[in-house]
Design an enzyme around this catalytic site. Structure first.
Site: not given
Length: 359
Positions: A50, A133, A151
């Site tokens: 991520e 996020y 996102d």
DNA sequence: CACTCGTGGCC
DNA sequence: TGGCCAAGAGT
């Protein structure tokens, strides 16, 4: 009897989730950091991927993710490394504060949390490099927490579904609200990944494949034929041209002078070919005043062009020879030419090296 | 909130 | 070719 209980009445949002999950079960992408169906995800891999995927394409991240995982298989292993080694491995991936935060986060999780990532949005949100996020994504994907994962893909999907006229980033709170309403209590991680896969493969910025979309019956923009016009966005400022100079200094034994950039700011903490400031009004007549040491400079033919997010850069390269006895000025050090590749050199610096070595 | 912060690929 | 875009965060 459980069977006698009336079936749950699903909201339209619930139907959305069912359609999306059914689509995801058939069409999910196989990605190196993604657990197979039935497998338990590794929070460390989810977190690492991520961070790398922030504003970076899946294709670009692939080899970096593999290299990092091989070299640092666990968060504890990463915590034991030096920041410098992380920066070297990150070189070329961009947004270098991510690498520094990655290292800081690994050290915190290893030392203070016994090597275990927090399993809640609030806990994750406290860690360096983890914003709204990423906290939601890790909570949902690694720990199956119900969290609204928003996102760029999800923003596009949702603004099209609702034909949301409010431009980004103003629309972000509303989008998060809608996604929160859509996210199911069951399989929230798959829902989040499904939404992102949908945005990446079907609900694309240009020419979306609406005919293959599980949300086709629910999509307001598609119904109105305006899907490609979403999301609305505030107009962007155009990028100015900045100029500067870099100084290629070689010793008779083939070693070159490099310098560590300040920890904060552009290319923070990375290694550079000693360079001037970069500015719109840069005066090439006084370029050599920015050199790290006095020498007989010759300007090399050509220049290096490089695009950053908010400005375009043109760098002139000056070369000079140094004596073997020349001491490295402050923040500088000598590096063997054949070891330059392993340095934490960002791409723009590698372009400068290429120009200098080609001359 | 608006700005800073990389890079590569795409049409 | 140049603008746009990509699993955003920090300030």
């Amino acid at each position: 009897m459980l069977n006698s209980v009336a079936p749950e009445v699903k909201s339209p949002e619930g139907l959305h989730a069912d359609a999306l999950l059914a689509w995801y079960d058939r069409h999910r992408r196989r990605l190196p950091w993604r657990a197979l169906p039935g497998e338990k995800p590794d929070p460390y891999r989810v977190w690492l991927s991520e961070i790398m995927l922030q504003q970076t394409t899946v294709k670009t991240v692939g080899p970096y993710f593999q290299a990092f995982l091989t070299r640092w298989p666990t968060v504890d292993a990463m915590a034991e490394s030096d920041e410098e080694d992380i920066l070297k491995a990150w070189a070329g991936l961009g947004y270098y504060s991510r690498a520094r935060n990655l290292h800081a986060c690994a050290r915190f999780v290893s030392a203070r949390l016994d090597g275990r990532f927090p399993d809640t949005v609030e806990g994750l949100r406290q860690l360096p490099g983890i914003g709204a996020y990423t906290a939601a994504a890790v909570a949902a994907i690694a720990f199956d927490r119900r969290a609204a994962v928003v996102d760029g893909n999800v923003e596009r999907v949702v603004t099209r579904l609702e034909a949301l006229e409010t431009p980004l980033p103003q629309a972000k709170p509303r989008i998060a609200e809608i996604v929160d309403g859509m996210t199911p209590a069951d399989r929230p991680g798959d829902f989040a990944q499904g939404m992102m896969d949908l945005g990446a493969t079907i609900c694309t910025p240009k020419r979306p494949a609406c005919g293959l979309c599980p949300y086709l019956p629910f999509c307001r923009a598609r119904r109105e034929g305006t899907q490609e016009t979403f999301p609305r966005k505030a107009p962007k400022a155009r990028r100015p041209l900045r100029r500067g100079a870099a100084f290629w200094i070689v010793r008779p034994d083939g070693w070159v002078l490099v310098r560590k950039r300040p920890d904060k700011g552009l290319l923070g903490g990375m290694t550079e070919i000693p360079s001037s400031v970069w500015s719109e009004d840069f005066d090439s007549g006084t370029a050599v005043n920015y050199a790290p040491l006095k020498a007989k400079w010759r300007k090399l033919p050509g220049e290096v062009s490089h695009g950053f997010t908010h400005f375009e850069l043109a760098v002139s390269v000056y070369a000079a020879d140094a004596l073997l006895s020349t001491k490295a000025p402050a923040d500088c050090r000598w590096v063997r030419l054949d070891e330059l590749d392993g340095e934490a050199l960002p791409t723009v610096m590698r372009k400068i090296v290429a120009l200098a070595r080609g001359s």
